[in-house]
Design a protein around this motif. Structure first.
Motif, PDB file in Angstrom:
ATOM      1  N   UNK A   1      -1.517   1.250  -2.214  1.00 17.07           N
ATOM      2  CA  UNK A   1      -1.425   2.760  -1.430  1.00 17.07           C
ATOM      3  C   UNK A   1      -2.763   2.627  -0.691  1.00 17.07           C
ATOM      4  N   UNK A   2      -2.671   1.943   0.337  1.00 18.75           N
ATOM      5  CA  UNK A   2      -4.171   2.012   1.174  1.00 18.75           C
ATOM      6  C   UNK A   2      -3.796   2.245   2.823  1.00 18.75           C
ATOM      7  N   UNK A   3      -4.842   2.535   3.436  1.00 24.49           N
ATOM      8  CA  UNK A   3      -4.858   3.205   4.791  1.00 24.49           C
ATOM      9  C   UNK A   3      -3.856   4.191   4.918  1.00 24.49           C
ATOM     10  N   UNK A   4      -3.076   4.200   5.929  1.00 21.45           N
ATOM     11  CA  UNK A   4      -2.172   5.523   6.260  1.00 21.45           C
ATOM     12  C   UNK A   4      -1.068   5.566   5.156  1.00 21.45           C
ATOM     13  N   UNK A   5      -0.849   4.747   4.350  1.00 15.62           N
ATOM     14  CA  UNK A   5       0.053   4.906   3.159  1.00 15.62           C
ATOM     15  C   UNK A   5      -0.085   6.067   2.236  1.00 15.62           C
TER      16      UNK A   5
ATOM     17  N   UNK B   1     -14.944   2.160  -0.567  1.00 15.13           N
ATOM     18  CA  UNK B   1     -14.265   1.659   0.554  1.00 15.13           C
ATOM     19  C   UNK B   1     -13.827   2.678   1.418  1.00 15.13           C
ATOM     20  N   UNK B   2     -13.407   2.971   2.669  1.00 21.43           N
ATOM     21  CA  UNK B   2     -12.738   3.923   3.553  1.00 21.43           C
ATOM     22  C   UNK B   2     -11.442   3.379   3.561  1.00 21.43           C
ATOM     23  N   UNK B   3     -10.589   4.385   4.072  1.00 23.22           N
ATOM     24  CA  UNK B   3      -9.325   4.004   4.442  1.00 23.22           C
ATOM     25  C   UNK B   3      -8.960   3.091   5.497  1.00 23.22           C
ATOM     26  N   UNK B   4      -8.345   1.735   5.433  1.00 23.56           N
ATOM     27  CA  UNK B   4      -8.137   1.199   6.739  1.00 23.56           C
ATOM     28  C   UNK B   4      -7.016   1.913   7.611  1.00 23.56           C
ATOM     29  N   UNK B   5      -6.368   1.390   8.653  1.00 20.25           N
ATOM     30  CA  UNK B   5      -5.381   1.720   9.451  1.00 20.25           C
ATOM     31  C   UNK B   5      -4.155   0.602   9.559  1.00 20.25           C
ATOM     32  N   UNK B   6      -3.209   1.239  10.044  1.00 19.29           N
ATOM     33  CA  UNK B   6      -2.036   0.182  10.132  1.00 19.29           C
ATOM     34  C   UNK B   6      -1.491   0.428  11.791  1.00 19.29           C
ATOM     35  N   UNK B   7      -1.032  -0.438  12.034  1.00 22.54           N
ATOM     36  CA  UNK B   7      -0.178  -0.185  13.218  1.00 22.54           C
ATOM     37  C   UNK B   7       1.209   0.543  13.112  1.00 22.54           C
ATOM     38  N   UNK B   8       1.764   1.023  14.057  1.00 22.52           N
ATOM     39  CA  UNK B   8       3.218   2.014  13.595  1.00 22.52           C
ATOM     40  C   UNK B   8       4.067   0.986  12.762  1.00 22.52           C
ATOM     41  N   UNK B   9       4.829   1.689  12.252  1.00 20.77           N
ATOM     42  CA  UNK B   9       5.774   0.974  11.241  1.00 20.77           C
ATOM     43  C   UNK B   9       6.899   0.397  12.119  1.00 20.77           C
ATOM     44  N   UNK B  10       7.519  -0.637  11.429  1.00 25.48           N
ATOM     45  CA  UNK B  10       8.483  -1.503  12.179  1.00 25.48           C
ATOM     46  C   UNK B  10       9.776  -0.724  12.217  1.00 25.48           C
TER      47      UNK B  10
ATOM     48  N   UNK C   1      10.028  -1.685   7.152  1.00 24.63           N
ATOM     49  CA  UNK C   1       8.664  -1.772   6.397  1.00 24.63           C
ATOM     50  C   UNK C   1       7.582  -1.494   7.257  1.00 24.63           C
ATOM     51  N   UNK C   2       6.491  -1.245   6.597  1.00 22.47           N
ATOM     52  CA  UNK C   2       5.265  -0.743   7.265  1.00 22.47           C
ATOM     53  C   UNK C   2       4.743  -1.579   8.173  1.00 22.47           C
ATOM     54  N   UNK C   3       4.013  -1.157   9.175  1.00 19.41           N
ATOM     55  CA  UNK C   3       3.230  -1.943  10.368  1.00 19.41           C
ATOM     56  C   UNK C   3       2.295  -2.899   9.696  1.00 19.41           C
ATOM     57  N   UNK C   4       1.839  -3.834  10.419  1.00 20.33           N
ATOM     58  CA  UNK C   4       0.738  -4.748  10.156  1.00 20.33           C
ATOM     59  C   UNK C   4      -0.839  -3.797   9.978  1.00 20.33           C
ATOM     60  N   UNK C   5      -1.549  -4.490   9.463  1.00 18.48           N
ATOM     61  CA  UNK C   5      -2.728  -3.681   9.560  1.00 18.48           C
ATOM     62  C   UNK C   5      -3.521  -3.900  10.804  1.00 18.48           C
ATOM     63  N   UNK C   6      -4.060  -2.679  11.519  1.00 19.88           N
ATOM     64  CA  UNK C   6      -4.830  -2.657  12.592  1.00 19.88           C
ATOM     65  C   UNK C   6      -6.480  -2.493  12.431  1.00 19.88           C
ATOM     66  N   UNK C   7      -6.684  -1.982  11.246  1.00 23.76           N
ATOM     67  CA  UNK C   7      -7.951  -1.718  10.925  1.00 23.76           C
ATOM     68  C   UNK C   7      -8.432  -2.328   9.575  1.00 23.76           C
ATOM     69  N   UNK C   8      -8.681  -3.429   9.410  1.00 22.67           N
ATOM     70  CA  UNK C   8      -8.834  -4.211   8.179  1.00 22.67           C
ATOM     71  C   UNK C   8     -10.172  -4.845   7.932  1.00 22.67           C
TER      72      UNK C   8
END
Length: 245
Positions: free
Chosen positions: A95-99, A174-183, A201-208
């Motif tokens: 459960x990371x980033x936008x999740x 840490x801070x939360x990363x970000x994902x691209x929009x979901x598939x 599925x969730x999108x790939x990571x955008x800010x990792x």
């Protein structure tokens, strides 16, 4: 210490059972969890029907509702005391980033936080419960640490790589990363030929990048992110106020 434990995978999930076993040796625990998997329930409350609480053979209580329902019922009508800590998990998957916005695991902890009680959500990075006992030991270590340097209540989101305990030596803020929009959704037909949709599925990571939860766990580190609930966009608030003036 008195701890209320919940999750979103259901009261029979290996994660919550390992967590309860690990914390029972250091605290008085009570487990109130959903009767079945409620992943992705976020902070939803069941307002359209009554809820029931049942005690299982192992002493856990299960509710026919969401993770938030479980914690809400426990704090407002079930327990005759105020827990010192709310612990949620251990979730089957990260459960990371936008999740975190969708996570029932984080939502259970958030409900406790909203009642003014410190809360920690625990998740394993990968699915499948690999090295769950190691993750439970890490959870116990972090619960015992108490985080006295943080103002109370605090809300912490912890993601633990699926590694043996001896390899989980580095714990990183840490801070939360970000994902691209979901598939896209997955289209299919049910047995009667009607079109149905499965959430994709969730999108790939955008800010990792370095400093994010995604980066830390990819390096085999335990990630801890302090969360807050204030969704106010401060900059836009100022711009809006100036525009309205």
């Amino acid at each position: 210490m008195r701890i209320l434990i919940s999750n979103d995978d259901g009261y029979l999930a290996p994660g919550i059972n390992a967590l309860a076993d690990a914390l029972a040796s250091v605290a008085d625990i009570v487990v109130v969890a959903p009767d079945s998997n409620r992943s992705g329930a976020s902070n939803s409350l069941s307002l359209d029907r009554p809820l029931s609480v049942t005690k299982a053979a192992n002493g856990f209580y299960f509710v026919n509702g969401t993770p938030t329902d479980c914690v809400h019922i426990a704090l407002t009508g079930m327990l005759d005391y105020r827990p010192d800590l709310i612990v949620s998990g251990i979730n089957n998957g990260q459960n990371m980033g936008d999740d975190t916005l969708y996570s029932g695991t984080v939502a259970a902890a958030t409900e406790g936080f909203l009642f003014g009680i410190p809360a920690i959500a625990f998740s394993q990075v990968d699915y499948g419960w690999g090295n769950i006992d190691a993750a439970a030991r890490v959870a116990r270590d972090l619960v015992m640490r108490r985080f006295d340097e943080l103002p109370s209540p605090y809300l912490l989101n912890v993601n633990i790589p699926n590694l043996p305990y001896e390899q989980l030596t580095t714990i990183t803020a840490t801070r939360l990363g970000r994902r691209h929009q979901a598939e896209a959704v997955i289209r299919a037909l049910d047995p009667r030929g009607r079109e149905i949709f499965w959430i994709g599925p969730p999108g790939a990571t955008r800010d990792a990048g370095e400093g994010t939860d995604f980066h830390a766990t990819s390096q085999g580190q335990v990630s801890i992110t302090p969360l807050q609930i204030d969704l106010t966009h401060k900059l836009q608030l100022d711009l809006l106020a100036k525009g309205l003036a």
